[in-house]
Design an enzyme around this catalytic site. Structure first.
Site, PDB file in Angstrom:
ATOM      1  CE  LYS A  97      -6.157  -7.634  -1.223  1.00 22.46           C
ATOM      2  NZ  LYS A  97      -6.252  -7.335   0.132  1.00 22.46           N
ATOM      3  CE  LYS A 105      -4.391  -1.580   1.942  1.00 23.84           C
ATOM      4  NZ  LYS A 105      -5.367  -1.410   3.013  1.00 23.84           N
ATOM      5  CE  LYS A 127     -13.467  -3.746   1.511  1.00 25.01           C
ATOM      6  NZ  LYS A 127     -12.208  -3.671   2.201  1.00 25.01           N
TER       7      LYS A 127
HETATM    8  P1  TYM Z   1     -10.434  -5.981   4.256  1.00 28.85           P
HETATM    9  O1  TYM Z   1     -11.443  -4.914   4.451  1.00 28.85           O
HETATM   10  O2  TYM Z   1      -9.343  -5.737   3.275  1.00 28.85           O
HETATM   11  O3  TYM Z   1     -11.147  -7.322   3.819  1.00 28.85           O
HETATM   12  C1  TYM Z   1     -12.214  -7.861   4.577  1.00 28.85           C
HETATM   13  C2  TYM Z   1     -12.105  -9.369   4.606  1.00 28.85           C
HETATM   14  O4  TYM Z   1     -12.198  -9.912   3.286  1.00 28.85           O
HETATM   15  C3  TYM Z   1     -11.070 -10.748   3.026  1.00 28.85           C
HETATM   16  N1  TYM Z   1     -10.698 -10.556   1.624  1.00 28.85           N
HETATM   17  C4  TYM Z   1     -10.581 -11.545   0.727  1.00 28.85           C
HETATM   18  N2  TYM Z   1     -10.760 -12.874   0.832  1.00 28.85           N
HETATM   19  C5  TYM Z   1     -10.573 -13.612  -0.294  1.00 28.85           C
HETATM   20  N3  TYM Z   1     -10.224 -13.084  -1.471  1.00 28.85           N
HETATM   21  C6  TYM Z   1     -10.033 -11.754  -1.632  1.00 28.85           C
HETATM   22  N4  TYM Z   1      -9.696 -11.246  -2.805  1.00 28.85           N
HETATM   23  C7  TYM Z   1     -10.213 -10.914  -0.485  1.00 28.85           C
HETATM   24  N5  TYM Z   1     -10.128  -9.583  -0.294  1.00 28.85           N
HETATM   25  C8  TYM Z   1     -10.409  -9.383   1.011  1.00 28.85           C
HETATM   26  C9  TYM Z   1      -9.978 -10.241   3.947  1.00 28.85           C
HETATM   27  O5  TYM Z   1      -9.011 -11.232   4.203  1.00 28.85           O
HETATM   28  C10 TYM Z   1     -10.768  -9.876   5.183  1.00 28.85           C
HETATM   29  O6  TYM Z   1     -11.024 -11.009   5.983  1.00 28.85           O
HETATM   30  N6  TYM Z   1      -7.336  -5.618   8.159  1.00 28.85           N
HETATM   31  C11 TYM Z   1      -8.633  -6.121   7.739  1.00 28.85           C
HETATM   32  C12 TYM Z   1      -9.792  -5.593   8.540  1.00 28.85           C
HETATM   33  C13 TYM Z   1      -9.669  -5.763  10.025  1.00 28.85           C
HETATM   34  C14 TYM Z   1      -9.876  -6.961  10.740  1.00 28.85           C
HETATM   35  C15 TYM Z   1      -9.750  -6.625  12.120  1.00 28.85           C
HETATM   36  C16 TYM Z   1     -10.151  -8.288  10.361  1.00 28.85           C
HETATM   37  C17 TYM Z   1      -9.438  -4.774  10.919  1.00 28.85           C
HETATM   38  N7  TYM Z   1      -9.496  -5.286  12.192  1.00 28.85           N
HETATM   39  C18 TYM Z   1      -9.899  -7.585  13.104  1.00 28.85           C
HETATM   40  C19 TYM Z   1     -10.276  -9.239  11.358  1.00 28.85           C
HETATM   41  C20 TYM Z   1     -10.150  -8.893  12.724  1.00 28.85           C
HETATM   42  C21 TYM Z   1      -8.855  -5.721   6.293  1.00 28.85           C
HETATM   43  O7  TYM Z   1      -8.285  -4.788   5.813  1.00 28.85           O
HETATM   44  O8  TYM Z   1      -9.816  -6.429   5.651  1.00 28.85           O
END
Ligand code: TYM
Length: 329
Positions: A194, A113, A197
């Site tokens: 990957k 990022k 969004k």
């Molecule tokens: P974020 O918002 O990027 O994504 C949310 C969740 O979706 C999963 N994910 C995917 N899984 C499969 N294929 C993909 N292409 C894909 N893109 C996203 C991510 O692995 C995630 O589970 N840091 C985290 C948010 C967070 C969090 C937490 C998660 C903040 N605090 C505490 C768990 C526990 C994030 O940026 O997810």
């Protein structure tokens, strides 16, 4: 025996995608029936890159509504906004002071990022400590996430262990709950990236709220290869393998069943059916989404989620501050 606790969250940094659903949200819905679940919208994480305030507000409500539309029952699971529970920022800071610079420098998400950017916010760097705080605040046993969060989870476990060693046994060591198939759904235009969004190219992802015709178009344009065999082989056929993964996650078919179904038929019929499977999965979610947004109940649900989350967080933050040496008044 009390239920195991689950916590997870998604950033309101864009529209949730099929990757988010398959990698994580699908498991949220499943786990709520057997576990004590906390699902949040991680708005404090979203502002680690610049967000337009009006868009942030809209996306935050949208993500919460998608959770509910996908099947999370707010009477069973606690659904809330991260920023509405102050203890997240508080524990995030306390854990930041226990995190080493070297650990944060090794985070691949930070590297990706920040790469090529002139000014990178300090919050993007300390992001994983805030995430560790999210999880440890509730003493979560299980954290349903996709593959890309594995490294952040490892750091969370290290921080929990470090705190326990320094200040006495306090935190549980959480486990990831990462699906075997679908933990890393790839972009439709480039199978080395990957599905995300925050991608500037909307054709690279399927948003959960994309209209059926948009979904059909995106899948028909999805990159494949010059062959014609529907075969799961991530090394040599990454694009087709990604589409097969999506197919199996949107239907009850296994990889072998999908391969057999399209043997000798080329990609045309496969892609057509895949599009219908995705539309069939998402249309009812979209219908419920519209109902939830129109009902005007979302703020009440989020307020009640906040109250439940605050109550659970309060005991942890007190204990942590006591152990770290803060004067308790
Ligand atoms: P974020 O918002 O990027 O994504 C949310 C969740 O979706 C999963 N994910 C995917 N899984 C499969 N294929 C993909 N292409 C894909 N893109 C996203 C991510 O692995 C995630 O589970 N840091 C985290 C948010 C967070 C969090 C937490 C998660 C903040 N605090 C505490 C768990 C526990 C994030 O940026 O997810």
């Amino acid at each position: 025996m009390s239920k195991l606790r689950v916590l997870s969250g998604m950033q309101p940094s864009g529209q949730l995608t099929l990757g988010n659903y398959i990698g994580a949200l699908k498991n949220y819905v499943k786990l709520q029936h057997t576990h004590d679940c906390y699902f949040m919208v991680v708005d404090l994480h979203a502002i680690t890159v610049p967000q337009d305030p009006a868009a942030l507000r809209e996306q935050s409500e949208s993500v919460a509504a998608v959770y509910l539309a996908a099947g999370i029952d707010p009477n069973t699971a606690t659904v809330f906004l991260q920023s509405s529970v102050k203890a997240h920022a508080e524990l995030g800071w306390l854990l930041t002071t226990l995190t080493y610079m070297g650990e944060l420098e090794r985070m691949t998400q930070f590297k990706d990022k920040s790469e090529g950017k002139e000014s990178v916010g300090a919050g993007l760097f300390t992001y994983p400590s805030l995430m560790a705080g999210d999880i440890l605040l509730y003493n979560a046993d299980l954290v349903p996430v996709g593959e890309d969060q594995r490294q952040h989870l490892e750091l969370t476990r290290d921080l929990a262990h470090r705190f326990n060693t320094r200040f006495s046994e306090t935190f549980k060591i959480p486990q990831g709950y990462i699906p075997e198939v679908g933990a890393r759904i790839m972009s439709l235009d480039d199978a080395s990236k990957k599905m995300s969004k925050s991608s500037p190219n909307a054709g690279s992802y399927i948003a959960l709220l994309d209209a059926p015709d948009v979904i059909r178009k995106k899948i028909s344009r999805a990159v494949t290869d010059s062959g014609r065999e529907v075969k799961y082989d991530p090394q040599n056929k990454p694009e087709v393998s990604n589409l097969i993964s999506i197919y199996t996650q949107c239907t009850d078919l296994s990889i072998a069943e999908v391969e057999a179904k399209y043997e000798g038929q080329g990609y045309g019929p496969f892609k057509k059916d895949l599009a219908e499977a995705v539309v069939g999965l998402l249309e009812p979610i979209q219908q419920r989404y519209r109902e939830i947004r129109e009902s005007g109940e979302l703020h009440d649900i989020l307020r009640s989620g906040r109250d439940r989350a605050e109550a659970a967080a309060e005991a942890t933050i007190r204990e942590v501050k006591q152990k770290m040496g803060f004067v308790q008044l």
